[in-house]
Design a protein around this motif. Sequence first.
Motif, PDB file in Angstrom:
ATOM      1  N   ARG A 117       0.836  -1.204   0.000  1.00 25.58           N
ATOM      2  CA  ARG A 117       0.000   0.000   0.000  1.00 25.58           C
ATOM      3  C   ARG A 117       0.876   1.262   0.000  1.00 25.58           C
ATOM      4  NH1 ARG A 117      -2.640   3.553   2.944  1.00 25.58           N
ATOM      5  NH2 ARG A 117      -1.394   3.144   4.792  1.00 25.58           N
ATOM      6  N   LYS A 118       1.947   1.233   0.761  1.00 31.54           N
ATOM      7  CA  LYS A 118       2.859   2.385   0.811  1.00 31.54           C
ATOM      8  C   LYS A 118       3.599   2.553  -0.512  1.00 31.54           C
ATOM      9  CE  LYS A 118       3.435   2.183   5.789  1.00 31.54           C
ATOM     10  NZ  LYS A 118       4.173   1.481   6.850  1.00 31.54           N
ATOM     11  N   THR A 119       3.991   1.428  -1.113  1.00 31.74           N
ATOM     12  CA  THR A 119       4.677   1.501  -2.416  1.00 31.74           C
ATOM     13  C   THR A 119       3.739   2.126  -3.453  1.00 31.74           C
ATOM     14  OG1 THR A 119       5.783  -0.538  -1.781  1.00 31.74           O
ATOM     15  CG2 THR A 119       6.066   0.156  -4.048  1.00 31.74           C
ATOM     16  N   ILE A 120       2.465   1.739  -3.400  1.00 26.10           N
ATOM     17  CA  ILE A 120       1.475   2.306  -4.326  1.00 26.10           C
ATOM     18  C   ILE A 120       1.315   3.805  -4.053  1.00 26.10           C
ATOM     19  CG2 ILE A 120      -0.970   2.277  -5.025  1.00 26.10           C
ATOM     20  CD1 ILE A 120      -0.916  -0.779  -4.443  1.00 26.10           C
ATOM     21  N   ALA A 121       1.342   4.181  -2.781  1.00 29.67           N
ATOM     22  CA  ALA A 121       1.250   5.618  -2.434  1.00 29.67           C
ATOM     23  C   ALA A 121       2.392   6.379  -3.102  1.00 29.67           C
ATOM     24  CB  ALA A 121       1.279   5.801  -0.918  1.00 29.67           C
ATOM     25  N   TYR A 122       3.610   5.800  -3.066  1.00 28.72           N
ATOM     26  CA  TYR A 122       4.746   6.471  -3.715  1.00 28.72           C
ATOM     27  C   TYR A 122       4.512   6.573  -5.224  1.00 28.72           C
ATOM     28  CZ  TYR A 122       9.087   7.381  -6.031  1.00 28.72           C
ATOM     29  OH  TYR A 122      10.016   7.933  -6.873  1.00 28.72           O
ATOM     30  N   ILE A 123       4.079   5.473  -5.836  1.00 27.42           N
ATOM     31  CA  ILE A 123       3.847   5.482  -7.293  1.00 27.42           C
ATOM     32  C   ILE A 123       2.836   6.595  -7.631  1.00 27.42           C
ATOM     33  CG2 ILE A 123       2.832   4.155  -9.212  1.00 27.42           C
ATOM     34  CD1 ILE A 123       4.042   1.621  -7.833  1.00 27.42           C
ATOM     35  N   LYS A 124       1.792   6.711  -6.817  1.00 32.46           N
ATOM     36  CA  LYS A 124       0.768   7.725  -7.086  1.00 32.46           C
ATOM     37  C   LYS A 124       1.294   9.150  -6.892  1.00 32.46           C
ATOM     38  CE  LYS A 124      -3.431   6.846  -5.730  1.00 32.46           C
ATOM     39  NZ  LYS A 124      -4.655   6.302  -5.070  1.00 32.46           N
ATOM     40  N   SER A 125       2.363   9.286  -6.089  1.00 34.30           N
ATOM     41  CA  SER A 125       2.927  10.623  -5.907  1.00 34.30           C
ATOM     42  C   SER A 125       3.610  11.089  -7.195  1.00 34.30           C
ATOM     43  CB  SER A 125       3.917  10.633  -4.733  1.00 34.30           C
ATOM     44  OG  SER A 125       5.154  10.050  -5.110  1.00 34.30           O
ATOM     45  N   LEU A 126       3.822  10.161  -8.154  1.00 34.53           N
ATOM     46  CA  LEU A 126       4.424  10.513  -9.446  1.00 34.53           C
ATOM     47  C   LEU A 126       3.350  10.999 -10.433  1.00 34.53           C
ATOM     48  CD1 LEU A 126       6.636   7.282  -9.776  1.00 34.53           C
ATOM     49  CD2 LEU A 126       7.396   9.516  -8.923  1.00 34.53           C
ATOM     50  N   TRP A 127       2.078  10.895 -10.053  1.00 37.35           N
ATOM     51  CA  TRP A 127       0.976  11.279 -10.944  1.00 37.35           C
ATOM     52  C   TRP A 127       0.471  12.674 -10.596  1.00 37.35           C
ATOM     53  CZ3 TRP A 127      -2.496   6.333  -9.954  1.00 37.35           C
ATOM     54  CH2 TRP A 127      -1.769   5.187 -10.321  1.00 37.35           C
ATOM     55  N   SER A 128      -0.009  13.383 -11.628  1.00 36.77           N
ATOM     56  CA  SER A 128      -0.585  14.714 -11.397  1.00 36.77           C
ATOM     57  C   SER A 128      -1.988  14.554 -10.796  1.00 36.77           C
ATOM     58  CB  SER A 128      -0.652  15.474 -12.720  1.00 36.77           C
ATOM     59  OG  SER A 128      -1.487  14.762 -13.619  1.00 36.77           O
ATOM     60  N   PRO A 129      -2.493  15.611 -10.143  1.00 33.87           N
ATOM     61  CA  PRO A 129      -3.845  15.549  -9.557  1.00 33.87           C
ATOM     62  C   PRO A 129      -4.904  15.152 -10.597  1.00 33.87           C
ATOM     63  CG  PRO A 129      -2.714  17.531  -8.808  1.00 33.87           C
ATOM     64  CD  PRO A 129      -1.818  16.887  -9.843  1.00 33.87           C
ATOM     65  N   ARG A 130      -4.747  15.615 -11.827  1.00 34.61           N
ATOM     66  CA  ARG A 130      -5.736  15.288 -12.872  1.00 34.61           C
ATOM     67  C   ARG A 130      -5.779  13.785 -13.111  1.00 34.61           C
ATOM     68  NH1 ARG A 130      -6.601  14.540 -18.377  1.00 34.61           N
ATOM     69  NH2 ARG A 130      -4.399  14.116 -18.700  1.00 34.61           N
ATOM     70  N   ILE A 131      -4.588  13.161 -13.186  1.00 40.71           N
ATOM     71  CA  ILE A 131      -4.508  11.723 -13.435  1.00 40.71           C
ATOM     72  C   ILE A 131      -5.026  10.942 -12.220  1.00 40.71           C
ATOM     73  CG2 ILE A 131      -2.813   9.832 -13.691  1.00 40.71           C
ATOM     74  CD1 ILE A 131      -3.470  11.193 -16.347  1.00 40.71           C
ATOM     75  N   ILE A 132      -4.690  11.411 -11.029  1.00 44.75           N
ATOM     76  CA  ILE A 132      -5.193  10.737  -9.824  1.00 44.75           C
ATOM     77  C   ILE A 132      -6.723  10.755  -9.824  1.00 44.75           C
ATOM     78  CG2 ILE A 132      -5.394  10.925  -7.296  1.00 44.75           C
ATOM     79  CD1 ILE A 132      -2.459  11.583  -7.181  1.00 44.75           C
ATOM     80  N   ALA A 133      -7.297  11.894 -10.200  1.00 45.50           N
ATOM     81  CA  ALA A 133      -8.764  12.004 -10.208  1.00 45.50           C
ATOM     82  C   ALA A 133      -9.386  11.051 -11.231  1.00 45.50           C
ATOM     83  CB  ALA A 133      -9.168  13.441 -10.492  1.00 45.50           C
ATOM     84  N   CYS A 134      -8.611  10.675 -12.247  1.00 40.60           N
ATOM     85  CA  CYS A 134      -9.114   9.795 -13.315  1.00 40.60           C
ATOM     86  C   CYS A 134      -8.736   8.332 -13.087  1.00 40.60           C
ATOM     87  CB  CYS A 134      -8.542  10.226 -14.663  1.00 40.60           C
ATOM     88  SG  CYS A 134      -9.243  11.742 -15.282  1.00 40.60           S
ATOM     89  N   GLN A 135      -8.121   8.028 -11.954  1.00 43.91           N
ATOM     90  CA  GLN A 135      -7.588   6.678 -11.718  1.00 43.91           C
ATOM     91  C   GLN A 135      -8.681   5.608 -11.735  1.00 43.91           C
ATOM     92  OE1 GLN A 135      -5.906   5.969  -7.853  1.00 43.91           O
ATOM     93  NE2 GLN A 135      -5.245   3.913  -8.405  1.00 43.91           N
ATOM     94  N   GLY A 136      -8.313   4.423 -12.221  1.00 41.18           N
ATOM     95  CA  GLY A 136      -9.182   3.255 -12.101  1.00 41.18           C
ATOM     96  C   GLY A 136     -10.255   3.189 -13.169  1.00 41.18           C
ATOM     97  N   PRO A 137     -11.394   2.590 -12.840  1.00 42.09           N
ATOM     98  CA  PRO A 137     -12.446   2.354 -13.833  1.00 42.09           C
ATOM     99  C   PRO A 137     -12.907   3.640 -14.518  1.00 42.09           C
ATOM    100  CG  PRO A 137     -12.992   1.297 -11.729  1.00 42.09           C
ATOM    101  CD  PRO A 137     -11.756   2.093 -11.504  1.00 42.09           C
TER     102      PRO A 137
END
Length: 143
Positions: A117-137
Motif C-alpha cells: 500500500r505504501k509503495t502504491i502511495a509512492y507510485i501515485k505521488s508521481l501522478w498529477s492531480p488530474r490523473i489521480i482524479a481519473c484513476q481506475g475504472p
Amino acid sequence: MSIATHHLKLIIILAFLIHGEMVYAETGKAPDPGAVIQGKILYEKYCLICHQKDGVGEEQLPWGVRLPEFTPAMPLNETSHAWHHADEGLAITILEGPRSTKRMPAFKNILSREEVRKTIAYIKSLWSPRIIACQGPKHMRCM
Ligand code: HEC
C-alpha cells in the motif's frame, strides 16, 4: 414503504458503501504524504532496478516487439497505464506478479500488504492531480 423495507434498504446501501471503501480504499485520492515517504524507500529497494528512477520504466523493444523473457518494465509514472488500475488492482499485480511475464516476481512473500500500500502511495505521488482524479475504472471517461 414499511419501516422494515426502509431499514433493509439502508442496510444494503451501508453494506455497499463499506465494501466499496475496503476495495477501493484510496483509488482516485491523493496519497498520504507519510506513506509516500516510506513507499519511496521500499520502491528504491525493490522496484527501481526495473521500473527505474521516478518510475520512468525501461526502454521498450523497437517495433512493439514482445519477448516474454525480456519484457521491459513499463513506466509506472503517468505516461503508461498503471493509473488505469484501481489501487486494489495494482496491489494484486504487485503481490501476485503480472500475468504477462514471469520477469517481475510476486512480492507476496517479500512485502506485507501494508508495505505494498505504501509503495502504491509512492507510485501515485508521481501522478498529477488530474490523473489521480481519473484513476481506475473512471479512466475511460477521462481520456
Ligand atoms: C525484475 C524486474 C522488475 C521488478 C524488480 C519489478 N517489476 Fe514491476 N514489472 C516488470 C515487468 C517486466 C512488468 C510487465 C511489463 C509488461 O507486461 O509489459 C511489470 C509490471 C508492473 C505493473 C503493472 C503495470 C500496468 O500498467 O499494468 C506494476 C503495477 C508493477 N510492475 C509494479 C512494481 C512494483 C511496485 C515493484 C516493486 C515492489 C516492481 N514492479 C518490481 C518488471 C519488474
